[in-house]
Design an enzyme around this catalytic site. Structure first.
Site, mmCIF file in Angstrom:
data_model
loop_
_atom_site.group_PDB
_atom_site.id
_atom_site.type_symbol
_atom_site.label_atom_id
_atom_site.label_comp_id
_atom_site.label_asym_id
_atom_site.label_seq_id
_atom_site.Cartn_x
_atom_site.Cartn_y
_atom_site.Cartn_z
ATOM 1 N N GLY A 95 56.584 7.883 44.264
ATOM 2 C CA GLY A 95 56.138 6.597 43.743
ATOM 3 C C GLY A 95 55.677 6.699 42.312
ATOM 4 N N ASP A 96 56.422 6.032 41.400
ATOM 5 C CA ASP A 96 56.005 5.901 40.005
ATOM 6 C C ASP A 96 56.066 7.177 39.176
ATOM 7 O OD1 ASP A 96 55.576 3.263 40.560
ATOM 8 O OD2 ASP A 96 53.373 3.402 40.627
ATOM 9 N N LYS A 119 60.610 10.086 56.054
ATOM 10 C CA LYS A 119 60.146 9.406 54.835
ATOM 11 C C LYS A 119 59.337 8.197 55.275
ATOM 12 C CE LYS A 119 61.655 7.805 50.300
ATOM 13 N NZ LYS A 119 61.830 6.346 50.336
ATOM 14 N N GLN A 168 70.278 10.630 55.332
ATOM 15 C CA GLN A 168 69.157 9.816 55.827
ATOM 16 C C GLN A 168 69.666 8.761 56.805
ATOM 17 O OE1 GLN A 168 67.050 6.529 53.816
ATOM 18 N NE2 GLN A 168 65.225 7.832 53.863
ATOM 19 N N CYS A 170 61.639 1.745 54.886
ATOM 20 C CA CYS A 170 62.341 0.648 54.221
ATOM 21 C C CYS A 170 61.653 -0.700 54.482
ATOM 22 C CB CYS A 170 63.797 0.595 54.681
ATOM 23 S SG CYS A 170 64.695 -0.709 53.820
ATOM 24 N N GLY A 215 62.599 8.402 42.286
ATOM 25 C CA GLY A 215 63.611 7.378 42.516
ATOM 26 C C GLY A 215 64.021 6.718 41.221
ATOM 27 N N ARG A 216 63.407 5.567 40.914
ATOM 28 C CA ARG A 216 63.841 4.769 39.769
ATOM 29 C C ARG A 216 63.755 5.513 38.447
ATOM 30 N NH1 ARG A 216 60.071 0.034 41.636
ATOM 31 N NH2 ARG A 216 58.957 1.938 42.230
ATOM 32 N N MET A 246 68.419 6.210 47.439
ATOM 33 C CA MET A 246 68.411 4.820 46.960
ATOM 34 C C MET A 246 69.748 4.182 47.286
ATOM 35 S SD MET A 246 66.377 4.950 43.309
ATOM 36 C CE MET A 246 67.134 6.428 42.691
#
Ligand SMILES: Cc1cc2nc3c(=O)[nH]c(=O)nc-3n(C[C@H](O)[C@H](O)[C@H](O)COP(=O)(O)O)c2cc1C
Length: 317
Positions: free
Chosen positions: A200-201, A138, A70, A99, A223-224, A17
């Site tokens: 994801g999520d 990715k 990356q 991206c 990630g988040r 990130m």
């Protein structure tokens, strides 16, 4: 094809990130058990030109091993030069084909390449045969929902030498909104033989379990959900190893920030990143919005540290 992908201590991966996964945050995620951590995306064009500030972005250290750098780019010669520059600084080079940022797409990099499977094939083939470390990719689902081509892209990556694929289950057009469609992670997993990381999520231990069960993916990339909460990696590993895990209290979250700050000081992380993390670690703690207002105005590291100590006392009381 037998994958040369490394054996990891945990099947969890901290997602790359930009502006978030600096070396200090990556070291903390490793300390809490992330199997793998990845630098933020680095421009192959700038690296090939020898751009100094880009070179500084390669902030990997030995304690982070296995280290993943990356790269993003579209020009094969620059990507090759950049990968050659990186190969003795890391154990894996990851290529960004996901991206969705407009300035990246405009230069034909990131998710723009999902429209050019042949170019992806050429890039992966050249890099896999030129550098001595495994190449991973990715990707996203595709450009838009009516044009999903993740299976084709994943196969192209595999056939040209990629050793692992991470798939963020959203389209380019979705950006970071809407729900990640995990069915496609399952499809990709069923269509390639190299390891697949689902992404994801995933924000909780339950999400991790569900993603593994529903998709059969080999790794779960987060990630988040790890922002301000790298302890999630320990919770997941504890659950996998013992069937239970502990919740993190607000006080412990603040302690985690101080651990981050320790690494950040050691590695000269800039104040903007530190303030970002200070916000993330205190998000949701009662009274934190007042603290964050003061934090935004602070101009010195010592001030951030002092404000956090004040806030810590308030949380304890
Ligand atoms: C602030 C931010 C920066 C990101 N930077 C990168 C990046 O440099 N390289 C990359 O491949 N993905 C990047 N991503 C995407 C994440 O790696 C991940 O695919 C995405 O956030 C979905 O996972 P999540 O739902 O667990 O957050 C970024 C995402 C965010 C929110």
């Amino acid at each position: 094809m037998e994958s040369k992908f490394l054996q990891l201590k945990s099947d969890t991966i901290l997602a790359p990130m930009a502006g978030v996964t600096d070396i200090a945050f990556r070291l903390l995620a490793k300390e809490y058990g992330a199997g793998l951590t990845v630098t933020e995306m680095i421009s192959a064009n700038a690296l090939a030109r020898g751009n100094n500030s880009t070179i500084k972005m390669i902030d990997v250290v030995d304690e982070e091993k296995p280290r993943v750098i990356q790269l993003f780019g579209q020009n094969i010669s620059n990507l090759t030069k950049a990968a050659q520059y990186c190969e003795d600084k890391c154990e894996i080079i990851d290529l960004n084909f996901g991206c969705p940022a407009s300035k990246i797409i405009r230069q034909g990099s990131g998710s723009a390449l999902l429209e050019r499977p042949q170019q992806i094939g050429r890039i992966v083939k050249t890099l896999s045969s030129t550098v001595n470390v495994p190449i991973t990719c990715k990707i996203r689902l595709g450009i838009r929902k009516s044009k999903i081509n993740a299976i084709e892209i994943a196969k192209v990556c595999e056939q040209n030498g990629a050793q692992m694929i991470a798939i963020h289950a959203r389209t380019q057009k979705q950006g970071y909104t809407g729900k990640a469609d995990w069915d496609w992670i399952k499809e990709v997993k069923q269509n390639v033989s190299i390891p697949v990381a689902g992404n994801g999520d995933v924000r909780t231990v339950k999400d991790y379990i569900r993603m593994k069960e529903e998709t059969g993916c080999d790794y779960v990339m987060i990630g988040r959900g790890a922002m301000g909460n790298p302890y999630l990696f320990k919770q997941i590993n504890d659950y996998v190893n013992t069937g239970k895990y502990e919740e993190r209290t607000p006080q412990q979250k603040i302690k985690d920030f101080f651990k981050y700050l320790g690494y950040a000081k050691k590695h000269n992380i800039n104040l903007t990143h530190i303030k970002f993390h200070a916000q993330a670690f205190t998000k949701g703690i009662p009274g934190s919005s007042k603290f964050r207002n003061k934090l935004m105005r602070s101009k010195k590291l010592e001030e951030v540290s002092m404000l956090m100590k004040e806030f810590e006392k308030q949380v304890k009381e």
